[in-house]
Motif scaffolding. Structure first.
Motif, short mmCIF file in Angstrom:
data_model
loop_
_atom_site.label_atom_id
_atom_site.label_comp_id
_atom_site.label_asym_id
_atom_site.label_seq_id
_atom_site.Cartn_x
_atom_site.Cartn_y
_atom_site.Cartn_z
N TRP A 96 0.67 -1.27 0.02
CA TRP A 96 0.01 -0.01 -0.03
C TRP A 96 0.95 1.31 0.10
CZ3 TRP A 96 -0.20 3.52 4.41
CH2 TRP A 96 -0.74 4.35 4.15
N ARG A 131 0.86 4.34 -2.67
CA ARG A 131 0.30 5.65 -2.27
C ARG A 131 1.28 6.74 -2.43
NH1 ARG A 131 -4.62 7.78 1.09
NH2 ARG A 131 -3.82 9.89 1.27
N ILE A 183 -13.02 11.65 -14.59
CA ILE A 183 -11.96 10.75 -13.99
C ILE A 183 -11.32 10.09 -15.17
CG2 ILE A 183 -13.40 8.70 -13.78
CD1 ILE A 183 -11.17 10.04 -11.10
N MET A 199 -7.23 10.33 -15.01
CA MET A 199 -6.55 9.56 -14.87
C MET A 199 -5.98 8.71 -16.15
SD MET A 199 -6.93 9.56 -11.44
CE MET A 199 -6.85 11.32 -11.34
N THR A 246 -8.73 1.09 -9.64
CA THR A 246 -9.34 1.67 -8.21
C THR A 246 -9.56 3.24 -8.52
OG1 THR A 246 -7.85 0.06 -7.36
CG2 THR A 246 -8.44 2.19 -6.00
N PHE A 247 -8.84 3.88 -9.18
CA PHE A 247 -9.16 5.43 -9.29
C PHE A 247 -10.37 5.71 -10.17
CE2 PHE A 247 -4.84 5.57 -7.78
CZ PHE A 247 -4.59 6.57 -6.68
N ALA A 275 -13.13 4.43 -7.53
CA ALA A 275 -13.52 5.37 -6.23
C ALA A 275 -13.53 6.62 -6.66
CB ALA A 275 -11.96 5.18 -5.42
N ALA A 305 -22.02 12.86 -4.14
CA ALA A 305 -22.31 14.10 -3.31
C ALA A 305 -22.96 15.36 -4.23
CB ALA A 305 -20.69 14.82 -3.14
N VAL A 331 -19.91 8.01 1.32
CA VAL A 331 -19.14 6.80 1.78
C VAL A 331 -19.93 6.69 3.13
CG1 VAL A 331 -17.24 5.38 2.52
CG2 VAL A 331 -17.24 6.76 0.30
N VAL A 341 -17.11 3.24 7.07
CA VAL A 341 -15.69 2.34 6.86
C VAL A 341 -15.51 1.57 8.09
CG1 VAL A 341 -14.48 4.27 5.73
CG2 VAL A 341 -14.02 4.15 8.27
N PRO A 385 -16.43 12.81 5.83
CA PRO A 385 -16.66 12.08 4.64
C PRO A 385 -15.75 11.53 3.76
CG PRO A 385 -16.51 14.56 4.50
CD PRO A 385 -16.44 14.35 5.89
N PHE A 386 -14.19 11.92 4.10
CA PHE A 386 -13.23 11.15 3.59
C PHE A 386 -12.46 10.18 4.18
CE2 PHE A 386 -14.24 15.42 1.23
CZ PHE A 386 -14.30 14.74 0.07
N PRO A 405 -3.80 7.82 7.82
CA PRO A 405 -3.26 7.44 6.61
C PRO A 405 -3.83 6.99 5.64
CG PRO A 405 -2.56 6.10 8.53
CD PRO A 405 -3.44 7.06 8.95
N ARG A 406 -5.05 6.38 5.95
CA ARG A 406 -5.93 5.96 4.65
C ARG A 406 -7.07 6.98 4.20
NH1 ARG A 406 -4.47 0.15 3.41
NH2 ARG A 406 -5.50 0.86 1.75
N ILE A 407 -6.84 7.98 4.74
CA ILE A 407 -7.80 9.12 4.16
C ILE A 407 -7.84 9.28 2.75
CG2 ILE A 407 -6.02 11.15 4.14
CD1 ILE A 407 -8.44 12.64 5.58
N GLY A 467 -8.33 11.59 -3.07
CA GLY A 467 -8.86 12.30 -3.77
C GLY A 467 -9.66 13.48 -3.53
#
Ligand code: HEM
Length: 453
Positions: free
Chosen positions: A97, A101, A154, A158, A259-260, A263, A271, A327, A330, A391-392, A396-398, A401
């Protein structure tokens, strides 16, 4: 007698398991204990597994930020997403990971995200022009429309130049894959083996195969031509592990691009969908956005450097994501025995952060169901615990984007609103339903009218 009682209790357990399973598949939020909206922490035994719901900001900080090393993403989440997203940044753990990242981080630095604004504004204006051609009062599903515009953005940012790929098929494939996620989550919760069939499984497998092939083809093409663009794909093709000097292989790159894309568009689309719904119910707030846009642009087309000046519009998006977080939850799994708010959590226990409940918690938010963007005035934000709003996610896993999503949502809203008014039937009350994301179960049927010039 004892045997009969045992059998009855087994039958009772089976019935309750089936009921919980049905709730998880239909809408996991229905399986949350009521107390999550009032208490700092709720311990529940869902499907025979201890599950700790944490709602107090200091406990959230412990799990997601301060002691994040003691937790991993829950197995149920990995199992539902890995078939499509492999071990990309969202699902990977540990060194795997960290490397991904680090590689992706430069794309999401503010300066780089700002460079995506022209693409964001272009897609927003195209949508505005398509809406302008509709007859006045035409019925649209805002949730589908927002998914389309964020998908275009996106893809362009991307995997730029993929516009000639079959946009519609890519979009449907991602939806088919995400649709099956509730089943995969529920089956993992009862320990069912991976091969267990469920409705939509074949469709989801076909969708994953198509997505992998389509993105894989793009990667091969870029490798072959050596072409470089200002997008995530080029960055990943050039990336080197600072320790080993190794590059990312094509499978890792493919999984991350997917993934990008996965997600990074439906979340922002939701939103915006919820924002449009709330604005239709609060014309006085919509008026304040229109005044702000007029004041910043002087009635001219919105320019990239003006988006950051739309401070009130941004507050509206932030508040909409409090009321309807895209989301809504989590989930983590503890990797060791530890203490959490006086409760013993054993290795393997699930810890849920029910974001929707935190955002509607009676101890954290006065009048939690009221839509009030002034809650995001700087003084108001300073007065509350940072992690009463997430919401995000956090730590570290915030969400990597986060800045991208906020800029994009403000750009889209400020481009569309001055041209069109959206209205919902007065009797229409959407039902928030949790898949991987929280969507309106009925879609978002609204009518679109051009505003008088
Ligand atoms: C309003 C829009 C968005 C919302 C509400 C949102 C929400 C979230 C949340 C809550 C997480 C943390 C999940 C966890 O801790 O288990 C997350 C992670 C992530 N998000 Fe977002 N997101 C949004 C937009 C985006 C965008 C636009 C992108 C990419 C362009 C993106 C890419 C990611 C990635 C790659 C991760 C995983 C990060 C990691 O684990 O290191 N998201 N998002």
């Amino acid at each position: 007698m004892t045997a009969i009682l045992e059998r009855q209790s087994q039958a009772g357990n089976l019935l309750s398991t089936m009921r919980t399973l049905r709730k998880i598949v239909r809408n996991p939020m229905e399986a949350w204990p009521e107390a999550v909206y009032r208490e700092p922490m709720v311990v529940s035994h869902m499907l025979g597994r201890k599950t700790v719901f944490i709602c107090a900001p200091d406990l959230i900080q412990q799990v997601l930020v301060d002691d994040s090393e003691s937790f991993v993403k829950a197995e149920s989440m990995r199992r539902s997403l890995e078939p499509g997203l492999g071990q990309g940044i969202l699902t990977a753990e540990g060194n795997r990971w960290r490397l991904q990242r680090r590689v992706a981080a430069p794309v999401f630095r503010p300066a780089h995200v700002n460079s995506f604004l022209p693409a964001m504004l272009r897609a927003s204006r195209d949508m505005r022009d398509r809406w302008a051609e509709l007859p006045s009062g035409a019925a649209i599903d805002v949730s589908q429309q927002m998914t389309r515009v964020t998908f275009e953005i996106i893809l362009e940012t991307m995997l730029s130049g993929a516009g000639d790929a079959d946009l519609g098929k890519l979009e449907v494939s991602i939806r088919d894959f995400l649709e099956s996620s509730s089943w995969a989550t529920a089956l993992s919760a009862i320990g069912a083996p991976l091969w267990t069939p469920f409705p939509g499984k074949r469709r989801s497998e076909r969708a994953c195969a198509f997505l992998k092939q389509a993105v894989g083809d793009r990667i091969s093409e870029r490798r072959r031509t050596g072409e470089r663009r200002e997008d995530l794909l080029s960055l990943m093709l050039d990336a080197k592990d600072p320790e080993t000097g190794d590059g990312l292989n094509d499978i890792d790159i493919r999984d991350n691009i997917l993934t990008f894309i996965g997600a990074g568009h439906e979340t922002t689309a939701l939103a915006l969908t919820w924002t449009f719904y709330l604005l239709a119910r609060h014309p006085e707030i919509e008026r304040r956005i229109l005044d702000e846009v007029e004041q910043v642009t002087g009635g001219d087309p919105l320019r990239p450097e003006q988006v950051a000046e739309l401070v009130y519009t941004r507050q509206v998006v932030q508040e909409a994501m409090r009321v309807f977080p895209p989301v809504a939850m989590v989930v983590r799994q503890s990797v060791r025995d530890l203490q959490l708010g006086g409760e013993r959590v054993a290795a393997g226990d699930n810890v849920f952060v029910p974001i929707y409940a935190v955002h509607h918690h009676s101890a954290l938010w006065p009048d939690p169901d009221r839509f009030d963007p002034d809650r995001f005035l700087p003084e108001a934000v300073k007065g509350r615990h940072r992690w009463s709003y997430l919401p995000f996610g956090a730590g570290p896993r915030i969400c990597i984007g986060m800045g991208f999503a906020l800029l994009e949502a403000v750009a889209i809203l400020a481009t569309l609103l001055p041209s069109v008014r959206l209205s919902a039937e007065p009797s229409f009350v959407p039902t928030p339903k949790l898949r991987v994301t929280m969507r309106p179960a009925e879609g978002m049927p609204m009518r679109v009218e051009r505003r008088a010039a």
